[in-house]
Design a protein around this motif. Structure first.
Motif, PDB file in Angstrom:
ATOM      1  N   THR A  46      61.751  49.287  46.510  1.00 52.04           N
ATOM      2  CA  THR A  46      62.388  49.345  45.423  1.00 52.04           C
ATOM      3  C   THR A  46      61.674  48.528  44.292  1.00 52.04           C
ATOM      4  N   ALA A  47      60.579  47.704  44.616  1.00 49.35           N
ATOM      5  CA  ALA A  47      59.940  46.761  43.488  1.00 49.35           C
ATOM      6  C   ALA A  47      59.097  47.726  42.753  1.00 49.35           C
ATOM      7  N   GLN A  48      59.300  47.290  41.480  1.00 54.47           N
ATOM      8  CA  GLN A  48      58.282  47.993  40.341  1.00 54.47           C
ATOM      9  C   GLN A  48      57.025  47.008  40.180  1.00 54.47           C
ATOM     10  N   LYS A  49      56.159  47.717  40.221  1.00 52.00           N
ATOM     11  CA  LYS A  49      54.601  46.993  40.050  1.00 52.00           C
ATOM     12  C   LYS A  49      54.603  45.863  38.929  1.00 52.00           C
ATOM     13  N   GLN A  50      54.101  44.751  39.121  1.00 52.90           N
ATOM     14  CA  GLN A  50      54.119  43.708  37.911  1.00 52.90           C
ATOM     15  C   GLN A  50      52.864  43.928  37.350  1.00 52.90           C
ATOM     16  N   ASP A  51      52.857  43.212  36.068  1.00 46.61           N
ATOM     17  CA  ASP A  51      51.454  43.090  35.189  1.00 46.61           C
ATOM     18  C   ASP A  51      50.801  41.733  35.969  1.00 46.61           C
ATOM     19  N   VAL A  52      49.931  42.013  36.797  1.00 53.31           N
ATOM     20  CA  VAL A  52      49.422  40.886  37.715  1.00 53.31           C
ATOM     21  C   VAL A  52      48.092  40.772  37.058  1.00 53.31           C
ATOM     22  N   PRO A  53      47.631  39.525  36.617  1.00 49.25           N
ATOM     23  CA  PRO A  53      46.167  39.200  36.198  1.00 49.25           C
ATOM     24  C   PRO A  53      45.335  39.203  37.411  1.00 49.25           C
ATOM     25  N   LEU A  54      44.324  40.014  37.475  1.00 47.39           N
ATOM     26  CA  LEU A  54      43.574  40.246  38.656  1.00 47.39           C
ATOM     27  C   LEU A  54      42.209  39.629  38.086  1.00 47.39           C
ATOM     28  N   GLY A  59      33.097  43.852  45.687  1.00 45.55           N
ATOM     29  CA  GLY A  59      33.622  43.895  46.993  1.00 45.55           C
ATOM     30  C   GLY A  59      35.019  43.331  47.170  1.00 45.55           C
ATOM     31  N   SER A  60      35.574  42.581  46.214  1.00 41.16           N
ATOM     32  CA  SER A  60      36.870  41.748  46.203  1.00 41.16           C
ATOM     33  C   SER A  60      37.593  41.850  44.887  1.00 41.16           C
ATOM     34  N   ILE A  61      38.784  41.499  45.281  1.00 45.33           N
ATOM     35  CA  ILE A  61      39.610  41.397  43.985  1.00 45.33           C
ATOM     36  C   ILE A  61      40.535  40.508  44.359  1.00 45.33           C
ATOM     37  N   SER A  62      41.071  39.759  43.125  1.00 47.58           N
ATOM     38  CA  SER A  62      41.892  38.531  43.435  1.00 47.58           C
ATOM     39  C   SER A  62      43.226  38.252  42.393  1.00 47.58           C
ATOM     40  N   SER A  63      44.204  38.023  42.937  1.00 41.19           N
ATOM     41  CA  SER A  63      45.253  37.758  42.060  1.00 41.19           C
ATOM     42  C   SER A  63      45.195  36.157  42.084  1.00 41.19           C
ATOM     43  N   SER A  64      46.487  35.391  41.582  1.00 34.82           N
ATOM     44  CA  SER A  64      46.442  33.948  41.542  1.00 34.82           C
ATOM     45  C   SER A  64      46.725  33.174  42.886  1.00 34.82           C
ATOM     46  N   GLU A  65      47.184  34.190  43.570  1.00 37.56           N
ATOM     47  CA  GLU A  65      47.541  33.898  45.042  1.00 37.56           C
ATOM     48  C   GLU A  65      46.646  34.272  46.343  1.00 37.56           C
ATOM     49  N   LEU A  66      46.202  35.488  46.124  1.00 38.05           N
ATOM     50  CA  LEU A  66      45.422  36.222  46.985  1.00 38.05           C
ATOM     51  C   LEU A  66      44.225  36.788  46.681  1.00 38.05           C
ATOM     52  N   THR A  67      43.227  36.857  47.679  1.00 40.05           N
ATOM     53  CA  THR A  67      41.935  37.275  47.592  1.00 40.05           C
ATOM     54  C   THR A  67      41.921  38.507  48.643  1.00 40.05           C
ATOM     55  N   VAL A  68      41.572  39.711  48.266  1.00 42.62           N
ATOM     56  CA  VAL A  68      41.357  40.923  49.122  1.00 42.62           C
ATOM     57  C   VAL A  68      39.885  41.575  48.968  1.00 42.62           C
ATOM     58  N   ARG A  69      39.114  41.250  50.125  1.00 48.01           N
ATOM     59  CA  ARG A  69      37.904  41.979  50.230  1.00 48.01           C
ATOM     60  C   ARG A  69      37.776  43.159  50.984  1.00 48.01           C
ATOM     61  N   LEU A  70      36.990  44.121  50.448  1.00 48.52           N
ATOM     62  CA  LEU A  70      36.812  45.297  50.927  1.00 48.52           C
ATOM     63  C   LEU A  70      35.449  45.623  51.407  1.00 48.52           C
ATOM     64  N   ASN A  71      35.371  45.944  52.754  1.00 51.60           N
ATOM     65  CA  ASN A  71      33.866  46.257  53.225  1.00 51.60           C
ATOM     66  C   ASN A  71      33.639  47.776  52.839  1.00 51.60           C
ATOM     67  N   GLU A  72      32.513  47.838  51.966  1.00 52.65           N
ATOM     68  CA  GLU A  72      32.145  49.299  51.340  1.00 52.65           C
ATOM     69  C   GLU A  72      31.607  50.286  52.666  1.00 52.65           C
ATOM     70  N   LYS A  73      31.173  49.793  53.688  1.00 53.86           N
ATOM     71  CA  LYS A  73      30.740  50.430  54.713  1.00 53.86           C
ATOM     72  C   LYS A  73      31.770  51.040  55.504  1.00 53.86           C
ATOM     73  N   THR A  74      32.548  50.116  56.070  1.00 55.75           N
ATOM     74  CA  THR A  74      33.493  50.273  57.106  1.00 55.75           C
ATOM     75  C   THR A  74      35.028  50.632  56.341  1.00 55.75           C
ATOM     76  N   GLY A  75      35.311  50.429  55.444  1.00 55.64           N
ATOM     77  CA  GLY A  75      36.572  50.449  54.824  1.00 55.64           C
ATOM     78  C   GLY A  75      37.667  49.593  55.128  1.00 55.64           C
ATOM     79  N   CYS A  76      37.138  48.745  55.883  1.00 52.94           N
ATOM     80  CA  CYS A  76      38.062  47.514  56.349  1.00 52.94           C
ATOM     81  C   CYS A  76      38.286  46.269  55.275  1.00 52.94           C
ATOM     82  N   VAL A  77      39.385  46.088  55.542  1.00 47.40           N
ATOM     83  CA  VAL A  77      40.171  44.990  54.432  1.00 47.40           C
ATOM     84  C   VAL A  77      40.334  43.644  55.027  1.00 47.40           C
ATOM     85  N   THR A  78      39.955  42.534  54.414  1.00 49.67           N
ATOM     86  CA  THR A  78      40.499  41.168  54.654  1.00 49.67           C
ATOM     87  C   THR A  78      41.095  40.441  53.619  1.00 49.67           C
ATOM     88  N   PHE A  79      41.956  39.690  54.261  1.00 48.63           N
ATOM     89  CA  PHE A  79      43.010  38.957  53.269  1.00 48.63           C
ATOM     90  C   PHE A  79      43.002  37.662  53.432  1.00 48.63           C
TER      91      PHE A  79
END
Length: 775
Positions: A46-54, A59-79
């Motif tokens: 039910t949540a609406q997406k927020q305007d999250v500063p990123l 290979g990675s993207i971060s909010s103020s709380e989390l970093t998500v890494r994406l392996n370009e070769k395998t498509g695997c994600v790390t939190f």
């Protein structure tokens, strides 16, 4: 979707990065949506997406709380946390199999998923095919002792497995992998994130926290009213009475949603009489209809019935079923808005009669002898396979939303349901754990089942007190179980567990469960049952204030000990103790102490196709007054008071307690304030003009006493009140702060009697302004 990443710093509501068709989307700074392939059309979020500063880097993207890494070769994600602490990493995936595998830390405990009836909390080493059923229900929400959570967004039967190769989810239908990762920092934090994603918890009426009496089943309006009358004459508190199935008559009229049998021809007057006796009425309704009902005809004409085999299988009402007379009962397509409208169109009749609450039985729904063609059958929005596990959510949501739309609705929606999926907390429902066996083993399993359910974000859980099938204890003839000491002891201890559940309800088959069936006043078993009921009513200010915290601050009623004491590894797998709200440690007795624990085969006790297995008849009189002992653990990080004796203990130790039949072991955390109501026969019989405030020193404490009209939704408009209460441990001063808010009927004057564990007390008057009391 492009497969290149531009190196930019962005400030966006959401962002997608790609590698092998992987989408990473921040819903909030703490919630990330991962999709590989085609996303699921959500029935839950039910949540609406927020305007999250990123901030985006290669290979990675971060909010103020989390970093998500994406392996370009395998498509695997790390939190990771923003500071770089590893939370969870993917190991592999197969979109064609709808399979995602993760790597957990060695020894990392994970919890939740649903009401597994195996007596465990920690899901490590488990393999489970998750499909809704009578006894086990699944929400596909998992959380870790490290403070992260995961919601697997797929509604088909799904295999969860944890082994040496990793932790995986594999679903039977879907065109992609779809899940949400949540960073909460703690168990409570993950629950808060899940409710932010899928919806908050509406308040139940105040009276629902009283005692409920039920059985399978009251066979006439006269019998039901006589039960209410007898509770009143015995002066044993009661707030709810429940009518189970077959008030409609023949199975061919299954779930007609009207009183069609002669024994209930005065059903509307019966409900009025229940109200006149200051009680409330709940009635059984189902997700299926008999072929002679008006609902069946209308749904069938629109192709909104399913061909699956369901309960009842026979058109005859007696046991065992005569299969040569098939019932023709069919489940409706709850995913169709037209079908849900038809459902309410007929259910509204019972609503206009004055029904206060709905018992939505078989919302799993019952699904016997499944065939591949059943799973492939089309339903609105997909197939029975692809939407299977979301059925309870769809049918419960339909009733909730329809009742909320009624113009004259002054009642809060209160639904008790046998099954639940993720997000169902948002639709006024409380789930019970199904037709569980009357055995000590099954009682023990209800504690971790309820805690696991709560960890998915759904706080409202209860069980059939005494277990549903108690026929094995009928050693002195039909219905004699309440006179069998083995069952008496089990029932009392189950009552003591039920004392802590949001709904406190006695129900079952094979024997009646009303208090007088167990003896009479002055006899130990009767008195022990009555004591639990009376104590429940004294707890109601604490319970209702906790309910407000559940609604506004994402709290829970049933909380595993690691919610507060995650640093104490001794509580990570504890299945027989838990927190009741924020202050009380419940440690119920879950083993026979006065009688022999009878081992009863589950396959003989957990279904309507069971075989009778008789318990032994105990020889000789039972000395119920004898004191026994039980070993219980007090978590590190707090000091604890024995609720009954006031004795203070340090945490981090095992205690051997002296126990007795009429007392459930429980402790209060030092630095707590518990409000207690006066004894009453039903909620509202006495107002809260004179409350006890039990203060447990040893640390500073705070508590917010919440009040409102007790029903209706004016609280959503801020029409309610809060009284903040604070204890300063150093100065030994209790401050009752100025009241915030108001509502019609609010007390202008009251007294509080402040009581310490050593018995010292002081009474103060309160009229809404701040009052201080030095002890």
């Amino acid at each position: 979707m492009k497969k290149t990443l531009s190196l930019l710093i962005v400030l966006l509501a959401a962002i997608a990065i790609s590698a092998q068709d992987v989408s990473v989307e921040f819903i909030t700074p703490r919630i990330v949506h991962i999709v590989k392939g085609k996303p699921t059309k959500s029935l839950v979020v039910t949540a609406q997406k927020q305007d999250v500063p990123l901030v985006k880097k290669p290979g990675s993207i971060s909010s103020s709380e989390l970093t998500v890494r994406l392996n370009e070769k395998t498509g695997c994600v790390t939190f990771l946390t923003r500071k770089g602490k590893l939370l969870l990493r993917e190991k592999s995936h197969d979109v064609s199999k709808v399979q995602q595998t993760f790597t957990l830390d060695k020894g990392e405990a994970v919890y939740g998923l649903g009401t597994f009836q195996n007596g465990k909390m920690n899901r490590r080493g488990e393999k489970k095919r998750m499909e809704q059923s009578n006894l086990e229900d699944f929400q596909s929400v998992l959380q870790s002792i490290k403070g992260w959570g995961l919601y697997w967004e797929n509604y088909s039967p799904t295999v969860f497995e944890d082994n040496a190769d990793g932790m995986s989810f594999t679903s039977e239908a879907g065109e992609g992998i779809d899940y949400y990762f949540m960073w909460g920092g703690s168990a409570d934090g993950v629950i808060a994130q899940m409710r932010q994603l899928t919806g908050d918890v509406p308040m139940f009426p105040l009276w629902t926290y009283g005692f409920w009496q039920s059985k399978e089943r009251y066979k006439s309006s006269r019998e039901l009213l006589a039960v209410v009358d007898k509770y009143r004459s015995l002066q044993v508190p009661l707030d709810g009475i429940i009518q189970d199935w077959q008030y409609w008559g023949s199975n061919y009229l299954w779930n007609a949603m009207d009183f069609l049998t002669e024994d209930f021809s005065d059903g509307r007057r019966m409900i009025d009489e229940v109200h006149r006796k200051n009680a409330h009425f709940m009635i059984s309704i189902w997700a299926s209809f008999g072929p002679h009902t008006l609902q069946f005809r209308e749904l069938d004409a629109k192709g909104l019935l399913l061909p699956i085999e369901t309960w009842p299988q026979s058109g005859l009402t007696f046991w065992p079923p005569r299969m040569e007379y098939p019932s023709g009962v069919k489940v409706y397509d709850a995913f169709s808005s037209d079908a849900r409208d038809i459902y309410w169109k007929y259910l509204k009749r019972l609503y206009t009669y004055g029904t206060d609450a709905w018992w939505m039985d078989s919302t799993d729904p019952d699904f016997f002898n499944p065939r591949e063609s059943d799973y492939d059958h089309p339903v609105t929005g997909g197939t029975w396979r692809s939407l299977r596990n979301a059925f309870p959510l769809a049918t419960v949501r339909g009733v909730y939303e329809a009742q909320r739309k009624e113009a004259d609705n002054k009642k809060r929606v209160f639904i008790m349901t046998r099954s639940s999926f993720a997000g169902q907390q948002h639709y006024g429902s409380n789930m019970w754990s199904g037709d569980v066996a009357s055995s000590w083993d099954m009682l023990r399993k209800q504690v971790p089942a309820g805690l696991s359910f709560s960890l998915t974000g759904n706080p409202n859980f209860n069980t059939d007190i005494g277990g549903f099938f108690c026929g094995s204890y009928n050693t002195m003839g039909g219905g004699s179980a309440p006179r069998n000491p083995q069952y008496q002891e089990l029932f009392v201890r189950w009552m003591q567990y039920g004392l802590f559940c949001p709904v406190f309800r006695s129900h079952g088959a094979d024997a009646p469960r009303e208090i007088w069936q167990f003896g009479k006043k002055g006899e130990p078993v009767y008195d022990a049952i009555e004591k639990q009921i009376r104590l429940r009513y004294r707890f109601i200010p604490y319970l209702y204030s906790t309910a407000w915290q559940v609604t506004t601050n994402n709290a829970s009623y049933l909380r595993p000990l690691f919610s507060d004491f995650a640093s104490d590894a001794a509580v990570w797998d504890m299945t027989d103790e838990f927190m009741f709200g924020s202050s009380i440690l419940a440690a119920p007795v879950l083993e026979a102490q006065y009688t022999k624990e009878q081992i009863i085969r589950e396959d003989a006790m957990t279904g309507w196709d069971r075989k009778e297995v008789k318990a032994e008849s105990p020889q000789g009189a039972i000395d119920w007054s004898a004191q026994k002992s039980a070993k219980k653990y007090l978590p590190k990080g707090a000091e604890w008071y024995d609720f009954w004796t006031g004795t203070r203990y340090k945490g981090g130790q095992w205690l051997t307690l002296t126990t007795q039949l009429d007392r459930v072991p429980m402790f209060v955390r030092a630095g707590s304030i518990l409000p207690f109501a006066p004894e009453m026969q039903y909620v509202g019989e006495k107002d809260w003009s004179s409350l006890e405030l039990r203060v447990y020193p040893g640390a500073d404490a705070s508590f917010t006493l919440y009040e409102d009209e007790g029903d209706g939704y004016n609280y959503e408009k801020g029409i309610c009140s809060e009284i903040p209460i604070m204890w300063n441990d150093r100065s030994r001063t209790l401050t009752i702060g100025g009241r915030k808010g108001q509502f019609p009927g609010m007390l202008s004057q009251r007294t509080f009697t402040v009581i310490l564990p050593d018995g010292k007390s002081q009474t103060v008057s309160y009229s809404g302004g701040e009052v201080r009391c030095k002890m």
